[in-house]
Design an enzyme around this catalytic site. Structure first.
Site, PDB file in Angstrom:
ATOM      1  N   ASP A 279      15.315  -1.658  12.507  1.00 13.68           N
ATOM      2  CA  ASP A 279      16.579  -1.018  11.721  1.00 13.68           C
ATOM      3  C   ASP A 279      15.884   0.455  11.637  1.00 13.68           C
ATOM      4  O   ASP A 279      15.776   1.196  10.756  1.00 13.68           O
ATOM      5  CB  ASP A 279      16.294  -1.412  10.340  1.00 13.68           C
ATOM      6  CG  ASP A 279      17.407  -0.796   9.487  1.00 13.68           C
ATOM      7  OD1 ASP A 279      18.223  -0.122   9.922  1.00 13.68           O
ATOM      8  OD2 ASP A 279      17.527  -1.243   8.288  1.00 13.68           O
TER       9      ASP A 279
ATOM     10  N   ILE B  62       1.468   5.126   1.014  1.00 14.81           N
ATOM     11  CA  ILE B  62       0.992   5.966   2.027  1.00 14.81           C
ATOM     12  C   ILE B  62       1.483   7.423   1.836  1.00 14.81           C
ATOM     13  O   ILE B  62       2.895   7.346   1.642  1.00 14.81           O
ATOM     14  CB  ILE B  62       1.188   5.480   3.675  1.00 14.81           C
ATOM     15  CG1 ILE B  62       0.454   4.246   3.778  1.00 14.81           C
ATOM     16  CG2 ILE B  62       0.775   6.574   4.622  1.00 14.81           C
ATOM     17  CD1 ILE B  62       0.772   3.601   5.119  1.00 14.81           C
TER      18      ILE B  62
ATOM     19  N   GLU C 230       0.878  -1.158  -0.091  1.00 15.75           N
ATOM     20  CA  GLU C 230      -0.021   0.041  -0.043  1.00 15.75           C
ATOM     21  C   GLU C 230       0.831   1.244   0.070  1.00 15.75           C
ATOM     22  O   GLU C 230       1.664   1.369   0.629  1.00 15.75           O
ATOM     23  CB  GLU C 230      -0.755  -0.241   1.198  1.00 15.75           C
ATOM     24  CG  GLU C 230      -1.284   1.090   2.014  1.00 15.75           C
ATOM     25  CD  GLU C 230      -1.668   0.744   3.284  1.00 15.75           C
ATOM     26  OE1 GLU C 230      -2.598   1.681   3.757  1.00 15.75           O
ATOM     27  OE2 GLU C 230      -1.536  -0.270   4.110  1.00 15.75           O
TER      28      GLU C 230
HETATM   29  P1  ADP Z   1      15.076   0.639   0.551  1.00 13.67           P
HETATM   30  O1  ADP Z   1      14.906  -0.700   0.903  1.00 13.67           O
HETATM   31  O2  ADP Z   1      15.993   0.716  -0.672  1.00 13.67           O
HETATM   32  O3  ADP Z   1      16.128   1.278   1.742  1.00 13.67           O
HETATM   33  P2  ADP Z   1      12.903   1.943   1.587  1.00 13.67           P
HETATM   34  O4  ADP Z   1      11.755   0.656   1.966  1.00 13.67           O
HETATM   35  O5  ADP Z   1      13.556   2.407   2.702  1.00 13.67           O
HETATM   36  O6  ADP Z   1      13.927   1.453   0.431  1.00 13.67           O
HETATM   37  O7  ADP Z   1      11.988   2.943   0.580  1.00 13.67           O
HETATM   38  C1  ADP Z   1      12.443   4.064   0.174  1.00 13.67           C
HETATM   39  C2  ADP Z   1      11.669   5.279   0.328  1.00 13.67           C
HETATM   40  O8  ADP Z   1      10.299   5.251  -0.263  1.00 13.67           O
HETATM   41  C3  ADP Z   1      11.681   5.402   1.793  1.00 13.67           C
HETATM   42  O9  ADP Z   1      12.495   6.463   2.341  1.00 13.67           O
HETATM   43  C4  ADP Z   1      10.089   6.350   1.639  1.00 13.67           C
HETATM   44  O10 ADP Z   1      10.163   7.763   1.465  1.00 13.67           O
HETATM   45  C5  ADP Z   1       9.605   5.774   0.624  1.00 13.67           C
HETATM   46  N1  ADP Z   1       8.351   4.460   0.887  1.00 13.67           N
HETATM   47  C6  ADP Z   1       8.641   3.388   1.271  1.00 13.67           C
HETATM   48  N2  ADP Z   1       7.481   2.797   1.698  1.00 13.67           N
HETATM   49  C7  ADP Z   1       6.500   3.656   1.418  1.00 13.67           C
HETATM   50  C8  ADP Z   1       5.105   3.250   1.381  1.00 13.67           C
HETATM   51  N3  ADP Z   1       4.516   2.132   1.477  1.00 13.67           N
HETATM   52  N4  ADP Z   1       4.423   4.549   0.749  1.00 13.67           N
HETATM   53  C9  ADP Z   1       5.065   5.718   0.508  1.00 13.67           C
HETATM   54  N5  ADP Z   1       6.323   5.739   0.512  1.00 13.67           N
HETATM   55  C10 ADP Z   1       7.045   4.762   0.747  1.00 13.67           C
END
Ligand code: ADP
Length: 289
Positions: free
Chosen positions: A198, A97, A95
């Protein structure tokens, strides 16, 4: 921006999701990421050609554990995930957000809800499966004692990797061995708490109702001070957050003196992922012992 063609096909054929719009999302340290629109729905997807095979599966499992814990933390619902295959990258879709700037209320909510998460207790430190911190394997073998868990499942594997790669020298091991035998007098006794695992400033944001959203976990049952220490490593958490967290929990005296020792773990992980100045940060902590 485009999605790899094989991913678009999988989403259409296996999940009946056809994509109208793709927007890049920055901020991730490891994977490609995008916001997808499909009709009225919005999804977040990240993908990687070279990630360990089960990395997204474990991340999805961690998100589900956090989502099932009864807190006011908002955890994105997982929609789909796949291992990488010959011509298809591994991916994790959830999802979307919309991230919002937090205010004081939002920060307080984060403190309250993280304390509530840490109130989920278990009998043993660890988890019923291993997972990943960044792209490195994180061993969660159960231990009854926090100290043996910290030594054997957290520091030793990362220290060995850093010594084997030559990023750290033999002196560091000697200092670590001196520190390890003092841990009984350093770490306060606690019951194992459910941790995000983390929690740095890039792994949370707020939704438009001021609720904290947690992403990218490396879940296990651990010492709550381990999580709180990690939040201090790269900044991004407000005074209000710390005040409320301390009020909601029984943070034991002397916490600030223990922070660097807990943070040896994320710092060693950074040594192994990136090297650079993290090496001297680890050395300067270990050199005190
Ligand atoms: P990685 O695994 O490459 O570190 P992340 O899971 O940290 O990637 O996601 C990268 C960026 O995407 C996050 O810093 C956040 O801003 C955005 N993000 C991650 N998950 C969501 C989500 N479910 N909805 C909106 N933005 C998201």
């Amino acid at each position: 921006m485009t999605l790899p063609g094989t991913l678009t096909r999988i989403l259409e054929e296996d999940y009946e999701i056809s994509i109208n719009k793709i927007e890049p999302v920055s901020g991730g340290s490891i994977n490609h990421a995008a916001k997808l629109r499909s009709g009225k729905n919005r999804f977040f997807i990240k993908w990687n050609d070279s990630a360990p095979e089960d990395m997204f599966e474990k991340e999805a499992a961690g998100l589900t554990i956090l989502r099932n814990a009864d807190t006011g933390l908002v955890i994105p619902q997982v929609i789909a995930h796949r291992k990488p295959e010959k011509s298809t990258p591994g991916f994790l879709m959830m999802e979307y957000i919309e991230p919002q700037r937090g205010d004081g209320t939002a920060s307080k909510n984060l403190g309250i809800e993280l304390a509530r998460l840490h109130n989920h207790k278990s009998e043993r430190f660890g988890l019923d499966h291993d997972n990943y911190i960044g792209s490195l394997r994180q061993s969660n073998t159960f231990h009854r004692s926090w100290i043996s868990f910290f030594i054997q499942e957290r520091i030793e594997p990362q220290l060995k990797m850093a010594l084997d790669s030559g990023r750290l020298g033999g002196k560091s091991r000697k200092h670590w061995e001196k520190l390890a035998v003092q841990l009984n007098d350093i770490f306060p006794v606690t019951r194992p708490s459910l941790l995000h695992g983390d929690l740095w400033g890039g792994n949370y944001f707020f939704n438009n109702e001021h609720q904290p959203v947690l992403i990218d976990p490396a879940v296990y049952y651990g010492h709550p001070e381990m999580e709180l220490s990690f939040t201090t490593l790269f900044g991004g958490f407000s005074e209000q957050f710390y005040d409320v967290y301390a009020f909601e929990t029984s943070l034991q005296p002397g916490f600030t003196n223990r922070v660097d020792i807990y943070n040896l773990y994320p710092l060693l992980v950074h040594v192994n992922l990136f090297g650079g100045h993290y090496v001297s940060q680890v050395e300067s902590i270990l050199n005190r012992f």
